[in-house]
Write an enzyme that holds these catalytic residues in place. Structure first.
Site, short mmCIF file in Angstrom:
data_model
loop_
_atom_site.label_atom_id
_atom_site.label_comp_id
_atom_site.label_asym_id
_atom_site.label_seq_id
_atom_site.Cartn_x
_atom_site.Cartn_y
_atom_site.Cartn_z
N HIS A 83 4.31 6.00 -2.49
CA HIS A 83 4.64 4.91 -1.58
C HIS A 83 5.76 5.33 -0.63
O HIS A 83 6.67 6.06 -1.02
CB HIS A 83 5.07 3.67 -2.37
CG HIS A 83 3.92 2.95 -3.00
ND1 HIS A 83 3.29 3.43 -4.14
CD2 HIS A 83 3.28 1.80 -2.66
CE1 HIS A 83 2.31 2.59 -4.47
NE2 HIS A 83 2.28 1.61 -3.60
N PRO A 84 5.70 4.86 0.60
CA PRO A 84 6.75 5.19 1.56
C PRO A 84 7.96 4.29 1.39
O PRO A 84 7.87 3.19 0.82
CB PRO A 84 6.08 4.91 2.91
CG PRO A 84 5.15 3.77 2.61
CD PRO A 84 4.64 4.03 1.20
N ILE A 136 9.96 -0.27 -3.98
CA ILE A 136 8.62 -0.80 -3.67
C ILE A 136 8.65 -2.31 -3.82
O ILE A 136 9.09 -2.85 -4.83
CB ILE A 136 7.56 -0.19 -4.61
CG1 ILE A 136 7.53 1.33 -4.46
CG2 ILE A 136 6.18 -0.79 -4.30
CD1 ILE A 136 6.67 2.03 -5.50
N ALA A 138 6.06 -5.77 -2.54
CA ALA A 138 4.88 -6.27 -1.82
C ALA A 138 5.36 -7.13 -0.66
O ALA A 138 5.69 -8.30 -0.84
CB ALA A 138 3.99 -7.07 -2.77
#
Length: 308
Positions: A83-84, A136, A138
């Site tokens: 993930h970035p 991370i 959402a």
């Protein structure tokens, strides 16, 4: 004061048509459609295919989650590291996947001020230094303020606790991506019930309007009326407000004509009613489920909950 409205979304190309699960029974089609829902980790879809066929989008999402949860710690860590950073170097260089690009743009991360960018960079660096993987979250339906507020409590966790928290966010991201690709089973519905707590009876004859938030071609948000209702003698609607294929994920809003109802019932209210029209905004995350969203009200108060 109320939170500021998010900026208009950048114009988006029309989404590809939803694919029914029945069209994904071949491995090549399954992996092609779902290989990207877990960031740069096509192995998740590849292993999950062997658990099929799947009866619903929910069943598919559960199987994908179980594939990740049963993977080795090294595989899970690699998934997290795929993930970035939020508003990181890859985003600035335009090197994100199309999914991540869209999600970060929706959260306003593509239009940060220099000061905001500096703050994100510092927090991302502090997080990576402590845990060894990127922060991370959402962010599809989040504001910049929501994201920034999430850093401090996450930074206070142990590495094991935070790895579990990060994987939970990864599953949430994957669920929303799957929802964009695979058509939901037409099993869900939206229902309502209004109770008059001032008199202890069903609120019969109350007018209700249902709207859904939509994004126009310009990127501006608008509210579309999807139904007008009047409660029956039991305070309910004469059937679901939405169901089956008409019931889709998104943000909805009931507007209850509480003031008119109590005036018609002869309940004493002040010249300027304390409650007139009561808006109730709620989100539908899984359109395969039953969402019961009621209202309990008096001339002075109201409450709700998510039932089923």
């Amino acid at each position: 004061p109320p939170p500021p409205s998010p900026p208009p979304l950048p114009p988006q190309p029309p989404p590809p048509p939803m694919q029914p699960l029945a069209s994904l029974t071949e491995r090549s089609a399954f992996e092609s459609a779902l290989g990207g829902v877990y960031e740069k980790s096509a192995w998740v879809a590849s292993r999950t295919f062997d658990k099929g066929p799947f009866s619903s989008l929910s069943a598919l999402a559960t199987a994908m989650r179980e594939t990740v949860d049963s993977a080795t710690e090294e595989e899970q860590l690699a998934l997290l590291c795929a993930h970035p950073d939020l508003a990181g170097k890859a985003a600035l260089a335009g090197e994100l996947t199309p999914e991540s690009t869209s999600e970060q743009a929706r959260a306003g991360l593509s239009s940060l001020t220099a000061e905001e960018l500096e703050g994100f960079t510092a927090l991302n660096s502090k997080y990576r230094e402590k845990f060894g993987f990127p922060f991370i979250l959402a962010v599809r339906n989040a504001r910049k303020s929501t994201i920034l507020a999430a850093f401090p409590p996450r930074l206070a966790k142990t590495r094991g606790e935070e790895m579990a928290a990060a994987l939970a966010q990864v599953h949430k991201i994957a669920w929303m991506r799957m929802r964009d690709i695979v058509a939901a089973a037409p099993t869900g519905k939206l229902t309502c019930h209004v109770l008059d707590t001032a008199r202890g009876i069903p609120a019969a004859g109350m007018t209700i309007v249902l709207r859904k938030r939509v994004v126009q071609e310009s990127g501006e948000e608008a509210w579309k009326v999807v139904g007008n209702f009047v409660t029956n003698s039991d305070g309910r609607l004469n059937g679901p407000a939405l169901q089956g294929e008409a019931f889709t994920e998104g943000v909805y809003e009931w507007t209850f004509s509480v003031g008119d109802y109590f005036a018609a019932a002869g309940v004493p209210t002040p010249g300027t009613p304390f409650l007139s029209d009561v808006p109730l905004r709620f989100g539908i995350d899984n359109p395969e489920q039953h969402y019961h969203v009621p209202l309990l009200c008096s001339p002075w108060s109201y409450s709700t909950y998510r039932g089923s």
